[in-house]
Design a protein around this motif. Structure first.
Motif, PDB file in Angstrom:
ATOM      1  N   ASP A   1       0.729  -1.155  -0.101  1.00  0.00           N
ATOM      2  CA  ASP A   1       0.113  -0.159  -0.119  1.00  0.00           C
ATOM      3  C   ASP A   1       0.709   1.382  -0.054  1.00  0.00           C
ATOM      4  OD1 ASP A   1       0.366  -1.207   2.497  1.00  0.00           O
ATOM      5  OD2 ASP A   1      -0.782   0.184   3.579  1.00  0.00           O
ATOM      6  N   HIS A   2       2.017   1.043   0.451  1.00  0.00           N
ATOM      7  CA  HIS A   2       2.999   2.198   0.180  1.00  0.00           C
ATOM      8  C   HIS A   2       3.665   2.479  -1.057  1.00  0.00           C
ATOM      9  CE1 HIS A   2       2.094   4.542   4.145  1.00  0.00           C
ATOM     10  NE2 HIS A   2       1.712   3.040   4.219  1.00  0.00           N
ATOM     11  N   ASP A   3       3.340   1.573  -2.168  1.00  0.00           N
ATOM     12  CA  ASP A   3       4.226   1.678  -3.563  1.00  0.00           C
ATOM     13  C   ASP A   3       3.969   3.007  -4.113  1.00  0.00           C
ATOM     14  OD1 ASP A   3       5.247  -0.985  -5.243  1.00  0.00           O
ATOM     15  OD2 ASP A   3       4.754   0.683  -6.311  1.00  0.00           O
ATOM     16  N   PRO A   4       5.052   3.332  -4.782  1.00  0.00           N
ATOM     17  CA  PRO A   4       4.829   4.757  -5.206  1.00  0.00           C
ATOM     18  C   PRO A   4       3.676   4.651  -6.327  1.00  0.00           C
ATOM     19  CG  PRO A   4       7.122   3.835  -5.721  1.00  0.00           C
ATOM     20  CD  PRO A   4       6.225   3.098  -4.817  1.00  0.00           C
ATOM     21  N   ASP A   5       3.929   3.332  -7.193  1.00  0.00           N
ATOM     22  CA  ASP A   5       2.700   3.180  -8.264  1.00  0.00           C
ATOM     23  C   ASP A   5       1.599   2.800  -7.673  1.00  0.00           C
ATOM     24  OD1 ASP A   5       1.537   2.553 -10.652  1.00  0.00           O
ATOM     25  OD2 ASP A   5       3.107   1.333 -11.623  1.00  0.00           O
ATOM     26  N   PRO A   6       0.596   3.531  -8.155  1.00  0.00           N
ATOM     27  CA  PRO A   6      -0.829   3.218  -7.362  1.00  0.00           C
ATOM     28  C   PRO A   6      -1.442   1.728  -7.911  1.00  0.00           C
ATOM     29  CG  PRO A   6      -0.929   5.400  -8.163  1.00  0.00           C
ATOM     30  CD  PRO A   6       0.456   4.824  -8.653  1.00  0.00           C
ATOM     31  N   LYS A   7      -1.083   1.481  -9.056  1.00  0.00           N
ATOM     32  CA  LYS A   7      -1.250   0.106  -9.671  1.00  0.00           C
ATOM     33  C   LYS A   7      -0.672  -1.039  -8.976  1.00  0.00           C
ATOM     34  CE  LYS A   7       0.260   0.533 -14.013  1.00  0.00           C
ATOM     35  NZ  LYS A   7       0.813   2.015 -14.149  1.00  0.00           N
ATOM     36  N   ASN A   8       0.288  -0.897  -8.231  1.00  0.00           N
ATOM     37  CA  ASN A   8       0.739  -2.003  -7.076  1.00  0.00           C
ATOM     38  C   ASN A   8       0.366  -2.081  -5.967  1.00  0.00           C
ATOM     39  OD1 ASN A   8       2.561  -2.738  -9.418  1.00  0.00           O
ATOM     40  ND2 ASN A   8       4.199  -1.456  -8.811  1.00  0.00           N
ATOM     41  N   ARG A   9      -0.497  -1.139  -5.520  1.00  0.00           N
ATOM     42  CA  ARG A   9      -0.966  -1.142  -3.983  1.00  0.00           C
ATOM     43  C   ARG A   9      -1.849  -2.289  -3.476  1.00  0.00           C
ATOM     44  NH1 ARG A   9      -1.070   5.717  -4.044  1.00  0.00           N
ATOM     45  NH2 ARG A   9       1.002   5.702  -4.670  1.00  0.00           N
ATOM     46  N   ASN A  10      -2.212  -2.944  -4.503  1.00  0.00           N
ATOM     47  CA  ASN A  10      -3.024  -4.046  -4.201  1.00  0.00           C
ATOM     48  C   ASN A  10      -2.336  -5.357  -4.167  1.00  0.00           C
ATOM     49  OD1 ASN A  10      -5.682  -3.181  -2.907  1.00  0.00           O
ATOM     50  ND2 ASN A  10      -6.364  -2.493  -4.855  1.00  0.00           N
ATOM     51  N   LYS A  11      -1.049  -5.219  -4.562  1.00  0.00           N
ATOM     52  CA  LYS A  11      -0.387  -6.439  -4.809  1.00  0.00           C
ATOM     53  C   LYS A  11       0.370  -6.906  -3.541  1.00  0.00           C
ATOM     54  CE  LYS A  11       1.003  -5.564  -9.608  1.00  0.00           C
ATOM     55  NZ  LYS A  11       1.975  -5.045 -10.512  1.00  0.00           N
TER      56      LYS A  11
ATOM     57  N   ALA B   1      10.860  -9.671   1.433  1.00  0.00           N
ATOM     58  CA  ALA B   1      12.458 -10.384   1.618  1.00  0.00           C
ATOM     59  C   ALA B   1      13.094  -9.641   2.573  1.00  0.00           C
ATOM     60  CB  ALA B   1      13.296  -9.753   0.286  1.00  0.00           C
ATOM     61  N   ASN B   2      12.737  -8.366   2.851  1.00  0.00           N
ATOM     62  CA  ASN B   2      13.348  -7.531   4.004  1.00  0.00           C
ATOM     63  C   ASN B   2      12.371  -7.573   5.400  1.00  0.00           C
ATOM     64  OD1 ASN B   2      15.356  -6.164   5.432  1.00  0.00           O
ATOM     65  ND2 ASN B   2      14.758  -4.154   4.742  1.00  0.00           N
TER      66      ASN B   2
ATOM     67  N   ASN C   1      14.983  10.128   6.030  1.00  0.00           N
ATOM     68  CA  ASN C   1      14.940  10.770   4.831  1.00  0.00           C
ATOM     69  C   ASN C   1      13.746  10.171   3.959  1.00  0.00           C
ATOM     70  OD1 ASN C   1      17.092  12.382   5.343  1.00  0.00           O
ATOM     71  ND2 ASN C   1      18.461  10.380   4.813  1.00  0.00           N
ATOM     72  N   THR C   2      12.905   9.176   4.640  1.00  0.00           N
ATOM     73  CA  THR C   2      11.780   8.777   3.764  1.00  0.00           C
ATOM     74  C   THR C   2      10.349   9.183   4.473  1.00  0.00           C
ATOM     75  OG1 THR C   2      11.644   6.654   4.995  1.00  0.00           O
ATOM     76  CG2 THR C   2      13.185   6.646   3.190  1.00  0.00           C
ATOM     77  N   ASP C   3       9.324   9.138   3.672  1.00  0.00           N
ATOM     78  CA  ASP C   3       8.243   9.983   4.142  1.00  0.00           C
ATOM     79  C   ASP C   3       7.795   8.828   5.403  1.00  0.00           C
ATOM     80  OD1 ASP C   3       8.111  11.894   2.487  1.00  0.00           O
ATOM     81  OD2 ASP C   3       6.397  11.225   1.272  1.00  0.00           O
ATOM     82  N   SER C   4       7.939   7.722   5.279  1.00  0.00           N
ATOM     83  CA  SER C   4       7.565   6.607   6.405  1.00  0.00           C
ATOM     84  C   SER C   4       8.115   6.809   7.418  1.00  0.00           C
ATOM     85  CB  SER C   4       7.309   5.435   5.752  1.00  0.00           C
ATOM     86  OG  SER C   4       8.446   4.934   5.421  1.00  0.00           O
ATOM     87  N   GLY C   5       9.463   7.075   7.284  1.00  0.00           N
ATOM     88  CA  GLY C   5      10.426   7.140   8.284  1.00  0.00           C
ATOM     89  C   GLY C   5      11.197   5.592   8.508  1.00  0.00           C
ATOM     90  N   PHE C   6      10.596   4.720   7.489  1.00  0.00           N
ATOM     91  CA  PHE C   6      11.275   3.247   7.672  1.00  0.00           C
ATOM     92  C   PHE C   6      11.978   3.212   6.428  1.00  0.00           C
ATOM     93  CE2 PHE C   6       6.929   2.392   9.387  1.00  0.00           C
ATOM     94  CZ  PHE C   6       7.261   1.941  10.850  1.00  0.00           C
ATOM     95  N   TYR C   7      12.722   1.984   6.122  1.00  0.00           N
ATOM     96  CA  TYR C   7      13.437   1.462   4.993  1.00  0.00           C
ATOM     97  C   TYR C   7      12.636   2.037   3.691  1.00  0.00           C
ATOM     98  CZ  TYR C   7      13.403  -2.811   1.996  1.00  0.00           C
ATOM     99  OH  TYR C   7      13.104  -3.824   0.917  1.00  0.00           O
TER     100      TYR C   7
ATOM    101  N   TYR D   1      11.928   0.638   0.964  1.00  0.00           N
ATOM    102  CA  TYR D   1      10.918  -0.002   0.356  1.00  0.00           C
ATOM    103  C   TYR D   1       9.995  -0.484   0.759  1.00  0.00           C
ATOM    104  CZ  TYR D   1      14.718   0.587  -3.456  1.00  0.00           C
ATOM    105  OH  TYR D   1      15.585   0.962  -4.264  1.00  0.00           O
ATOM    106  N   TRP D   2       9.639  -0.227   2.268  1.00  0.00           N
ATOM    107  CA  TRP D   2       8.686  -0.678   3.212  1.00  0.00           C
ATOM    108  C   TRP D   2       7.359  -0.686   2.355  1.00  0.00           C
ATOM    109  CZ3 TRP D   2       4.851   2.359   6.095  1.00  0.00           C
ATOM    110  CH2 TRP D   2       4.265   1.911   7.151  1.00  0.00           C
ATOM    111  N   HIS D   3       6.591  -1.753   2.627  1.00  0.00           N
ATOM    112  CA  HIS D   3       5.548  -1.768   2.151  1.00  0.00           C
ATOM    113  C   HIS D   3       5.080  -1.679   0.612  1.00  0.00           C
ATOM    114  CE1 HIS D   3       3.480  -2.244   6.468  1.00  0.00           C
ATOM    115  NE2 HIS D   3       4.362  -3.201   6.164  1.00  0.00           N
ATOM    116  N   THR D   4       6.214  -1.905  -0.146  1.00  0.00           N
ATOM    117  CA  THR D   4       6.406  -1.683  -1.485  1.00  0.00           C
ATOM    118  C   THR D   4       6.573  -2.869  -2.242  1.00  0.00           C
ATOM    119  OG1 THR D   4       8.597  -1.089  -2.140  1.00  0.00           O
ATOM    120  CG2 THR D   4       7.019   0.762  -1.288  1.00  0.00           C
TER     121      THR D   4
END
Ligand code: AHN
Ligand code: ZN
Length: 330
Positions: free
Chosen positions: A130-140, A145-146, A291-297, A299-302
């Motif tokens: 749900d935090h993927d930069p591409d809206p098309k991916n947010r339901n995937k 891995a991390n 430096n990320t919006d989420s405060g996490f790694y 690629y968190w939730h992408t």
């Protein structure tokens, strides 16, 4: 940092904490010796291979075939390295009304000892990127891995090391299920209870009656290239002495580029439930990034949380630190 939730848990203990490094000149000595204690070398290629094996099942989303197969894989491997493994089943209601079937996997070394610590992480994958930069991916679903496989890969290699040389104290390796099924948008305060469903179950129904431990270390997103582990806020407030000890050991054995003495945000994670229900201080060893919006790694939730972001050197830094902490306890 808008995704950090501020947990209000009145039963927390407080401890004072001074975050200054005791030794600012940590060397690249990876032999990891403390006077009188021989610490084996954590095998990063072995840990990495366990991450690859998990990811190859596909996203380990609750209810999926991959989830079921991965639980069997992890528990079989753990049983090969530890004679006291419990697979604890639970059924938990999710925020969306779904009933989730979970399996917490617990491997106990020296289960008869009261003098023990917990090393824990979660193993399943988040169903939505749900935090993927591409809206098309947010339901995937997330490969995770991390955010899933990395902590398990490290604790599997720790288990293999313990099978060759038992630590002096007791250790429980606890792999939680159903951590990452929280609501898809930031719902700020009040959503805490939908995260960490597996750890909430275990903390209220520990595998051993009257269970306790001296302290715990939770791993979360511990395998990315160039990871930065900041001092997570809830851990600092409630287990500051443990956090200081772990950071000092990591810095002493050469991992100062990962373990930064810098305060991070407060994270709703499995550690808060162990503290709340069992009153055991637990720190969250988690990849935080200012430096990320989420405060996490990043690629968190992408959908980018895949094998490409994993670096065996990060697994080594965390794994060798955990071995040094574990074998150093008397
Ligand atoms: C929240 O987003 C509220 N907590 C993050 C816990 C987490 C999810 N860690 C990894 N995935
Ligand atoms: Zn997650």
């Amino acid at each position: 940092m808008k995704y950090f939730l501020f947990a209000v848990i009145s039963t927390f203990l407080f401890s004072c904490n001074n975050t200054a490094p005791k030794n600012g000149s940590a060397t690249a000595d990876t032999t990891a010796k403390k006077p009188g204690v021989e610490v084996p070398s954590f095998n990063k290629d072995s840990a990495y291979s366990y991450v690859v094996a998990q990811v190859s099942f596909g996203p380990r989303v609750p209810g999926s075939k991959a989830h079921e197969k991965c639980a069997a894989y992890i528990s079989e491997r753990m049983k090969s390295w530890c004679k006291d493994v419990v697979v604890q089943k639970c059924r938990m209601a999710a925020f969306n009304g779904k009933l989730l079937e979970g399996k917490n996997i617990i491997a106990s070394y020296k289960p008869g000892l009261k003098n023990r610590i917990i090393l824990c992480t979660h193993w399943e994958s988040r169903p939505w990127a749900d935090h993927d930069p591409d809206p098309k991916n947010r339901n995937k679903p997330v490969d995770a891995a991390n955010d899933g496989a990395s902590g398990v890969g490290i604790l599997m290699e720790v288990a293999r090391q313990f099978s060759m040389k038992e630590p002096t104290i007791g250790v429980d390796l606890v792999l939680f299920d159903l951590e990452d099924y929280g609501p898809p948008q930031d719902q700020s305060n009040g959503a805490d209870k939908w995260w960490g469903l597996g750890s909430q179950y275990w903390a209220q129904n520990p595998h051993v009656k009257g269970y306790s431990a001296r302290y715990g270390i939770l791993l979360d997103m511990v395998g990315a290239a160039g990871a930065t582990f900041l001092l997570e806020g809830i851990s600092q407030q409630n287990a500051g002495d443990i956090q200081q000890k772990v950071w000092d050991i990591a810095n002493r054995i050469g991992y100062s580029s990962y373990f930064l003495y810098e305060r991070g945000g407060m994270v709703t994670d499995d550690h808060i439930f162990i503290m709340k229900y069992l009153n055991i201080p637990v720190i969250d060893l988690i990849h935080l990034d200012k430096n990320t919006d989420s405060g996490f790694y990043p690629y968190w939730h992408t959908t980018h949380d895949n094998l490409e972001s994993i670096d065996a050197n990060t697994l080594k830094a965390v794994g060798q630190t955990l071995l040094t902490v574990s074998y150093g306890e008397k």
